[in-house]
Scaffold this motif. Structure first.
Motif, short mmCIF file in Angstrom:
data_model
loop_
_atom_site.label_atom_id
_atom_site.label_comp_id
_atom_site.label_asym_id
_atom_site.label_seq_id
_atom_site.Cartn_x
_atom_site.Cartn_y
_atom_site.Cartn_z
N SER A 173 -10.37 -1.83 1.56
CA SER A 173 -10.23 -2.47 0.26
C SER A 173 -11.46 -2.20 -0.60
O SER A 173 -12.59 -2.30 -0.12
N LYS A 205 -6.43 -1.79 -2.87
CA LYS A 205 -6.05 -1.51 -1.50
C LYS A 205 -5.22 -0.23 -1.34
O LYS A 205 -4.96 0.18 -0.20
N GLY A 206 -4.83 0.39 -2.44
CA GLY A 206 -3.87 1.49 -2.35
C GLY A 206 -4.41 2.88 -2.57
O GLY A 206 -3.64 3.84 -2.59
N LYS A 231 0.87 -1.17 0.00
CA LYS A 231 0.00 0.00 0.00
C LYS A 231 0.91 1.22 0.00
O LYS A 231 1.91 1.26 0.73
N ASP A 273 -7.09 -1.92 6.94
CA ASP A 273 -6.74 -2.20 5.54
C ASP A 273 -8.02 -2.11 4.70
O ASP A 273 -8.65 -3.12 4.39
#
Length: 301
Positions: free
Chosen positions: A179, A193-194, A121, A177
């Motif tokens: 998503s 996810k980034g 990430k 996290d």
């Protein structure tokens, strides 16, 4: 120590140590004793044992001798993400029950992975406590949560053995996290996810000496007050030492880098029927010994 990054009266962000309901400005505390400490947490981590030991010694002194302008009530400051890491390495499928629910709902392999499943990430995904998770309906209708223990690396690490792995840890935090499940691309997770705000981090970093057994910590995540995830780090498929050894077999970890150690079961995609985040929701991720990271979900359009 419980370390936070905070602002007070709209001044620049600074490094503080939280003790009960107070935040002590470490650079200001050091200056009044004729010493120096960094203004930000990343620099503090990079400064190594000397900075940590200096801060611990100064905080052990008589609180009555702390300068008044270095001490703030926690309710009078605004916390932000503790630091912006050089890199975030995520670990997928690191709890056995999450492997099962992912194979059911996300078409991943139903067999337990023989080695850690790693992804990255970007640092631009980091956002702090109280800051919004941006929901862009033009990009996703499947915005999901994952409560995870974050490991903050304390010194440069390459080729580290499992036996020595904990010597390289500075401390621990919480990472959510986030998503976009419908933005996986041919099995690749980076855009899923980034995206910006997809790595809420905080509210603090607790130094490793204050977390005696990070492999026995309760985790919980709530959406609008309803518990969705509840587990313990002892259920990790690959424990922290194994993760550090595996990653550093080929990648150098640097001070301030973060390992997001994986999510237990209970993600939205695994619900029957699936549940996903929408603007107006509030997400709370809790890890024992660290606290609760709370973020609202807002419309990004």
């Amino acid at each position: 120590m419980r370390l936070v990054t905070y602002t007070h009266n709209d001044a620049s962000a600074r490094l503080g140590a939280q003790i009960d309901d107070r935040v002590i400005d470490l650079a200001a505390l050091a200056a009044c004793h004729g010493e120096q400490l960094p203004l930000d947490l990343l620099s503090f981590v990079q400064a190594g044992d000397t900075a940590r030991e200096t801060a611990q010694r100064l905080l052990a002194g008589d609180p009555a001798e702390w300068p008044s302008d270095a001490v703030h009530a926690i309710d009078d400051v605004t916390l932000s993400a503790p630091l912006r890491p050089g890199k975030i390495i995520g670990v997928g499928l690191n709890y056995v029950e999450h492997v099962e629910e992912s194979s059911r709902s996300l078409d991943t392999d139903k067999e337990l992975p023989p080695r850690p499943v790693l992804f990255s990430k970007p640092a631009t995904a980091v956002t702090g406590p109280g800051q919004p998770i941006r929901h862009n309906a033009n990009l996703t209708n499947q915005l999901d949560w994952e409560c995870e223990l974050a490991v903050v690396i304390g010194r440069s690490a390459f080729g580290v053995s499992e036996d020595d792995a904990f010597d390289y840890i500075f401390g621990f935090s919480i990472i959510n996290d986030i998503s976009a499940r419908d933005q996986r691309r041919s099995g690749q997770w980076f855009f899923s996810k980034g995206q910006d705000t997809f790595a809420p981090l905080g509210p603090a970093v607790v130094t490793a000496d204050d977390i005696p057994n990070p492999m026995e910590l309760d985790l919980e995540l709530r959406v609008n007050g309803v518990t969705k995830q509840k587990s313990n780090t002892r259920h990790m498929l690959f424990p922290i030492a194994r993760l550090i050894a595996d990653i550093t077999s080929g990648v150098t970890l640097e001070p301030g880098d973060i390992i997001a150690t994986g999510s237990p079961s209970g993600v939205g995609a695994g619900m029957v029927p699936p549940e996903f985040l929408s603007p107006g929701d509030t997400v709370e991720a809790t890890v024992e010994g660290i606290g609760t990271l709370t973020n609202p979900v807002t419309d990004a359009r």
